[in-house]
Design a protein around this motif. Structure first.
Motif, mmCIF file in Angstrom:
data_model
loop_
_atom_site.group_PDB
_atom_site.id
_atom_site.type_symbol
_atom_site.label_atom_id
_atom_site.label_comp_id
_atom_site.label_asym_id
_atom_site.label_seq_id
_atom_site.Cartn_x
_atom_site.Cartn_y
_atom_site.Cartn_z
ATOM 1 N N SER A 140 79.574 51.221 62.959
ATOM 2 C CA SER A 140 80.068 52.527 63.395
ATOM 3 C C SER A 140 78.930 53.384 63.921
ATOM 4 O O SER A 140 77.790 53.278 63.484
ATOM 5 C CB SER A 140 80.789 53.253 62.250
ATOM 6 N N GLN A 143 77.612 56.113 70.215
ATOM 7 C CA GLN A 143 77.582 55.480 71.535
ATOM 8 C C GLN A 143 76.620 54.298 71.545
ATOM 9 O O GLN A 143 75.746 54.185 70.710
ATOM 10 C CB GLN A 143 77.232 56.466 72.625
ATOM 11 N N HIS A 167 83.639 50.914 65.480
ATOM 12 C CA HIS A 167 84.417 52.146 65.611
ATOM 13 C C HIS A 167 83.543 53.396 65.627
ATOM 14 O O HIS A 167 82.365 53.378 65.258
ATOM 15 C CB HIS A 167 85.460 52.243 64.491
ATOM 16 N N THR A 168 84.163 54.505 66.049
ATOM 17 C CA THR A 168 83.501 55.808 66.068
ATOM 18 C C THR A 168 83.191 56.257 64.648
ATOM 19 O O THR A 168 84.030 56.152 63.755
ATOM 20 C CB THR A 168 84.393 56.847 66.764
ATOM 21 N N TYR A 179 81.290 60.246 74.917
ATOM 22 C CA TYR A 179 80.280 59.256 74.563
ATOM 23 C C TYR A 179 80.363 58.058 75.505
ATOM 24 O O TYR A 179 81.251 57.974 76.353
ATOM 25 C CB TYR A 179 80.459 58.834 73.102
ATOM 26 N N ALA A 182 81.033 50.993 74.154
ATOM 27 C CA ALA A 182 81.333 50.306 72.909
ATOM 28 C C ALA A 182 81.929 48.943 73.242
ATOM 29 O O ALA A 182 82.823 48.834 74.090
ATOM 30 C CB ALA A 182 82.310 51.110 72.056
ATOM 31 N N VAL A 206 87.610 53.481 69.219
ATOM 32 C CA VAL A 206 86.687 54.585 69.511
ATOM 33 C C VAL A 206 87.432 55.796 70.067
ATOM 34 O O VAL A 206 88.565 55.694 70.539
ATOM 35 C CB VAL A 206 85.585 54.146 70.498
ATOM 36 N N THR A 209 85.298 57.999 74.394
ATOM 37 C CA THR A 209 84.267 57.061 74.830
ATOM 38 C C THR A 209 84.610 56.426 76.173
ATOM 39 O O THR A 209 85.710 55.909 76.363
ATOM 40 C CB THR A 209 84.060 55.947 73.785
ATOM 41 N N VAL A 212 84.523 50.769 77.518
ATOM 42 C CA VAL A 212 84.932 50.131 76.268
ATOM 43 C C VAL A 212 85.472 48.741 76.582
ATOM 44 O O VAL A 212 86.348 48.586 77.445
ATOM 45 C CB VAL A 212 86.017 50.958 75.544
ATOM 46 N N ALA A 236 91.133 53.044 72.618
ATOM 47 C CA ALA A 236 90.259 54.099 73.143
ATOM 48 C C ALA A 236 91.086 55.375 73.228
ATOM 49 O O ALA A 236 91.959 55.505 74.093
ATOM 50 C CB ALA A 236 89.713 53.704 74.506
#
Length: 299
Positions: A140, A143, A167-168, A179, A182, A206, A209, A212, A236
């Motif tokens: 986690s 970014q 994950h965020t 961000y 990922a 996330v 972001t 992704v 996302a």
């Protein structure tokens, strides 16, 4: 900050290292379960499990925060390495937590936060055993997040990440910020040839972001072949506090944004949930060059 060493100078090697039940916390940059940062080191026979690494700054990884600093580091390799945990799954078979958890801010990877060193000496079509294996861990951050690497700047061959959550990070997340990058295996890669890299049953979940992907979030100035995202779930989302003028884009089953030609790759049985992002694709969210030869989409 490292569980064993803070920083290692040029010319070192890490061979046949096994470690478990390690907890490392650092408030600055370069935090790793074994070493905070190395200038240029051979890494082989590393086996890590059941560890918690928590870095509040840049460059955080299960083994090392930063591995190699410049182009000379590309001659050093990572082989026969693994990091694993014991995961808890929900009723859908998705990892929700693990005994191995890697937390950071920017450049956060399950094995290394950012590396200039390659995995394996090259692609071998008959090789079935990965040189880097990641299983049942949680990564986690904010970014440049990846199941194996937050960022790479060299060649990557024979990597498998499975049963892993990327994950965020909730406790430092800012709802008004956006961000970048990922991926299930690598958050962001530059100038890296990638071969035989697999994400299997990896969740990328996330918020706010861009870029992704099930395998890689942002892929620039490099080539990808024989790489697959299988049985992955990509979510996302967008926080309601993020300004409406801030756009979010580029989500793909394999790669979010890809800036080169790619061949012989696939995304299979992979679900994407990104209703508030633009440029969403089953294989690639946005491609700036060409897509060729046997890209499988299933699911």
């Amino acid at each position: 900050v490292g569980g064993l060493l803070g920083k290692v100078q040029d010319g070192s090697s890490f061979e046949n290292i096994g470690a478990m039940n390690i907890s490392v916390t650092g408030t600055g940059n370069y935090v790793g379960g074994i070493v905070g940062a190395t200038e240029m080191s051979e890494v082989t026979g590393v086996d890590l499990s059941d560890m918690t690494v928590d870095g509040k700054g840049n460059y955080t990884g299960g083994f090392c925060g930063q591995l190699g600093y410049n182009g000379n580091s590309r001659e050093r390799i990572i082989t026969n390495a693994r990091i694993t945990g014991t995961a808890v799954y929900d009723t859908d078979g998705i990892v929700t937590e693990s005994t191995t958890t890697i937390k950071g801010n920017n450049y956060v990877g399950g094995f290394v936060g950012h590396t200039h060193q390659k995995v394996s000496n090259g692609y071998i079509s008959s090789q079935t055993t990965p040189e880097l294996f990641v299983d049942e861990i949680v990564v986690s951050g904010l970014q440049r997040l990846g199941g194996a690497f937050g960022g790479t700047y060299t060649n990557m061959y024979h990597i498998t990440v499975q049963n892993t959550l990327v994950h965020t990070r909730d406790d430092i997340f800012k709802a008004t910020s956006s961000y970048t990058s990922a991926g299930g295996v690598i958050g962001e890669t530059n100038y890296s040839t990638t071969r035989a890299v697999i994400a299997d049953n990896v969740v990328v979940d996330v918020i706010n972001t861009n870029y992704v992907g099930g395998l890689v979030g942002l892929y620039r100035y490099a080539s990808m072949q024989h790489c697959y995202a299988m049985n992955c779930y990509i979510s996302a989302d967008r926080d309601s506090k993020l300004a409406e003028t801030t756009t979010l884009s580029d989500v793909g089953g394999l790669v979010g944004l890809y800036e080169n030609t790619m061949r012989w790759n696939g995304a299979m049985n992979t679900i994407i949930d990104a209703p508030k992002h633009s440029n969403v694709g089953g294989v690639v969210g946005r491609l700036s060059q060409s897509l060729a030869n046997n890209h499988n989409i299933d699911g």
